[in-house]
Design a protein around this motif. Sequence first.
Motif, mmCIF file in Angstrom:
data_model
loop_
_atom_site.group_PDB
_atom_site.id
_atom_site.type_symbol
_atom_site.label_atom_id
_atom_site.label_comp_id
_atom_site.label_asym_id
_atom_site.label_seq_id
_atom_site.Cartn_x
_atom_site.Cartn_y
_atom_site.Cartn_z
ATOM 1 N N THR A 27 0.886 -1.168 0.000
ATOM 2 C CA THR A 27 0.000 0.000 0.000
ATOM 3 C C THR A 27 0.918 1.210 0.000
ATOM 4 O O THR A 27 1.669 1.418 0.950
ATOM 5 C CB THR A 27 -0.883 0.018 1.266
ATOM 6 N N ASN A 45 -6.321 -4.190 -0.874
ATOM 7 C CA ASN A 45 -7.266 -4.948 -0.057
ATOM 8 C C ASN A 45 -8.534 -4.143 0.207
ATOM 9 O O ASN A 45 -9.626 -4.697 0.208
ATOM 10 C CB ASN A 45 -6.620 -5.362 1.259
ATOM 11 N N ALA A 73 -2.476 -14.310 2.922
ATOM 12 C CA ALA A 73 -1.774 -14.328 4.203
ATOM 13 C C ALA A 73 -2.100 -13.012 4.902
ATOM 14 O O ALA A 73 -2.381 -12.016 4.245
ATOM 15 C CB ALA A 73 -0.274 -14.443 3.953
ATOM 16 N N THR A 90 9.334 -6.598 3.562
ATOM 17 C CA THR A 90 10.276 -5.734 2.836
ATOM 18 C C THR A 90 11.745 -5.963 3.201
ATOM 19 O O THR A 90 12.600 -6.079 2.320
ATOM 20 C CB THR A 90 9.911 -4.254 3.090
ATOM 21 N N ARG A 91 12.023 -6.047 4.491
ATOM 22 C CA ARG A 91 13.437 -6.180 4.897
ATOM 23 C C ARG A 91 14.079 -7.435 4.320
ATOM 24 O O ARG A 91 15.237 -7.426 3.919
ATOM 25 C CB ARG A 91 13.543 -6.215 6.428
HETATM 26 P P1 NAP Z 1 5.202 -7.166 7.069
HETATM 27 O O1 NAP Z 1 5.557 -7.272 5.655
HETATM 28 O O2 NAP Z 1 4.162 -8.099 7.573
HETATM 29 O O3 NAP Z 1 6.532 -7.366 7.905
HETATM 30 C C1 NAP Z 1 6.758 -6.927 9.212
HETATM 31 C C2 NAP Z 1 7.854 -7.771 9.860
HETATM 32 O O4 NAP Z 1 7.269 -8.961 10.370
HETATM 33 C C3 NAP Z 1 8.926 -8.249 8.883
HETATM 34 O O5 NAP Z 1 9.914 -7.281 8.700
HETATM 35 C C4 NAP Z 1 9.400 -9.515 9.542
HETATM 36 O O6 NAP Z 1 10.246 -9.235 10.639
HETATM 37 C C5 NAP Z 1 8.106 -10.081 10.103
HETATM 38 N N1 NAP Z 1 7.411 -10.957 9.130
HETATM 39 C C6 NAP Z 1 6.200 -10.734 8.516
HETATM 40 N N2 NAP Z 1 5.897 -11.755 7.730
HETATM 41 C C7 NAP Z 1 6.912 -12.645 7.818
HETATM 42 C C8 NAP Z 1 7.182 -13.903 7.204
HETATM 43 N N3 NAP Z 1 6.318 -14.449 6.323
HETATM 44 N N4 NAP Z 1 8.323 -14.539 7.521
HETATM 45 C C9 NAP Z 1 9.181 -14.010 8.404
HETATM 46 N N5 NAP Z 1 8.999 -12.811 9.000
HETATM 47 C C10 NAP Z 1 7.875 -12.133 8.718
HETATM 48 O O7 NAP Z 1 4.668 -5.686 7.421
HETATM 49 P P2 NAP Z 1 5.253 -4.219 7.103
HETATM 50 O O8 NAP Z 1 6.734 -4.267 7.146
HETATM 51 O O9 NAP Z 1 4.505 -3.341 7.982
HETATM 52 O O10 NAP Z 1 4.793 -3.918 5.625
HETATM 53 C C11 NAP Z 1 5.567 -4.161 4.455
HETATM 54 C C12 NAP Z 1 4.709 -3.871 3.222
HETATM 55 O O11 NAP Z 1 3.611 -4.766 3.199
HETATM 56 C C13 NAP Z 1 4.127 -2.476 3.200
HETATM 57 O O12 NAP Z 1 4.370 -1.893 1.934
HETATM 58 C C14 NAP Z 1 2.647 -2.665 3.412
HETATM 59 O O13 NAP Z 1 1.879 -1.750 2.680
HETATM 60 C C15 NAP Z 1 2.410 -4.064 2.930
HETATM 61 N N6 NAP Z 1 1.311 -4.795 3.612
HETATM 62 C C16 NAP Z 1 0.477 -5.531 2.832
HETATM 63 C C17 NAP Z 1 -0.513 -6.297 3.387
HETATM 64 C C18 NAP Z 1 -1.408 -7.098 2.474
HETATM 65 O O14 NAP Z 1 -1.237 -7.088 1.286
HETATM 66 N N7 NAP Z 1 -2.333 -7.830 3.014
HETATM 67 C C19 NAP Z 1 -0.662 -6.347 4.762
HETATM 68 C C20 NAP Z 1 0.224 -5.613 5.567
HETATM 69 C C21 NAP Z 1 1.220 -4.847 4.970
HETATM 70 P P3 NAP Z 1 11.871 -9.216 10.525
HETATM 71 O O15 NAP Z 1 12.211 -8.249 9.430
HETATM 72 O O16 NAP Z 1 12.253 -8.761 11.888
HETATM 73 O O17 NAP Z 1 12.314 -10.604 10.220
#
Ligand code: NAP
Length: 400
Positions: A77, A96, A304, A310-311
Amino acid sequence: MQKIEMKTPLVEMDGDEMTRVLWKMIKESLILPYVDLKTEYYDLGLVFRERTHDKVTTDAANAVKRLGVGVKCATITPNEGRMSEYHLSEKYKSPNGTIRAILDGTVFRAPILIPSIKPAVRSWKKPIIIARHAYGDVYRCTEFRVPSKGKAELLFTADTGECTRQTIYDFEGPGVIQGMYNKDSSIASFARSCLNFAVSMKMDLWFSAKDTISKIYDQRFRDIFDEVYQNEFRQKFEENNLTYFYTLIDDAVARVIRSEGGFIWACKNYDGDVMSDMVSTAFGSLAMMSSVLVSPDGNYEYEAAHGTVTRHYYRYLNGERTSTNPVATIFAWSGALAKRGEKDNLPDLVQFGHRIEKAVLDTLNDGIMTKDLCSLSEDNEKEPVYTDEFLSAVKARLES
Ligand code: NAP
Ligand code: MG
């Protein structure tokens, strides 16, 4: 080996970053070798959203409406940072949110449980599924910063021109006001989605709000739930030995903590936002949380609950192997395939969906897990595996 046949295509929505990488790996190793996969493919990755001015998102949502079942990868997003990173011409809305608005759906989030990861709440033994009303209330409110002494009123002008006026407050000095709304039609859709999902999952349904304080607004939610239940679902619930009940949100919170789990908890928009983060954290990890959007007319979109990780993606771009957890994304695929099989009366496809899930759980129960889970597991001797090693371990179990 003969591949499992499909009839109707799945709506496949590809996404961004690390989850896009996982998407391809999962398809290639766990699905394409076994299923004669039919999909209608929509690329919701930010690059293609920009190229189509986000039309692709609307097209994908309409496809789910037409075909009935979709599977979606996590998507970005955009915020300010993404605007420059992806050279966007517009700050597109959350995909979403767009899909939810078109399907008029309710999101159900369910944790994937394994014995070696104990929930933070000791009594929880079975999943608690949170259903969040995804429309209106504080998310679509109008706010006003009251600058000085004055009178705030609530004014409604009917189509006929008739006005109703009530005083909100006689301000003796500065303050704030918030005006929010919901619609009977959206509340009824929410109720129907929850009641339908409860029957399909064979789980009890709880609904909570605060009608003792909000005697018109929350009372309306309570009444509509009750009406839809009595008129359309009571018999189905009784036949399946299921219970629907309403209780105050504070009572619900207390009961949830003391419960064993194993029910669906329907929440208003804000309550669901807060409570789903609480429940998912207490169950362990966002990477073990699956999510399904169910429309009142019975269309399903699986994904999911986590984002695009991202990281990990930046590490992947640097050529590193990552230990990203693919479980929730695999469950999105398995859930969608099984639902497609159920709708098309294809028992082999339904069974294949369940088999993938079993292979994942067997892998985890054999102690093979990604880094995020090792740190939560009771057995802290575990060595984390990389994503590709995890997928190979799942594949080996799927084949045996
Ligand atoms: P995220 O992608 O869920 O990640 C947050 C942290 O949680 C990661 O840095 C990681 O921690 C851990 N993590 C999440 N999923 C993991 C997995 N499958 N395996 C291992 N570790 C996992 O959330 P965000 O960093 O807030 O958002 C990143 C992007 O995702 C944004 O651009 C946002 O807009 C988008 N987003 C999309 C959706 C969707 O499409 N449904 C939902 C939420 C966010 P570590 O780095 O400490 O390992
Ligand atoms: Mg939240």
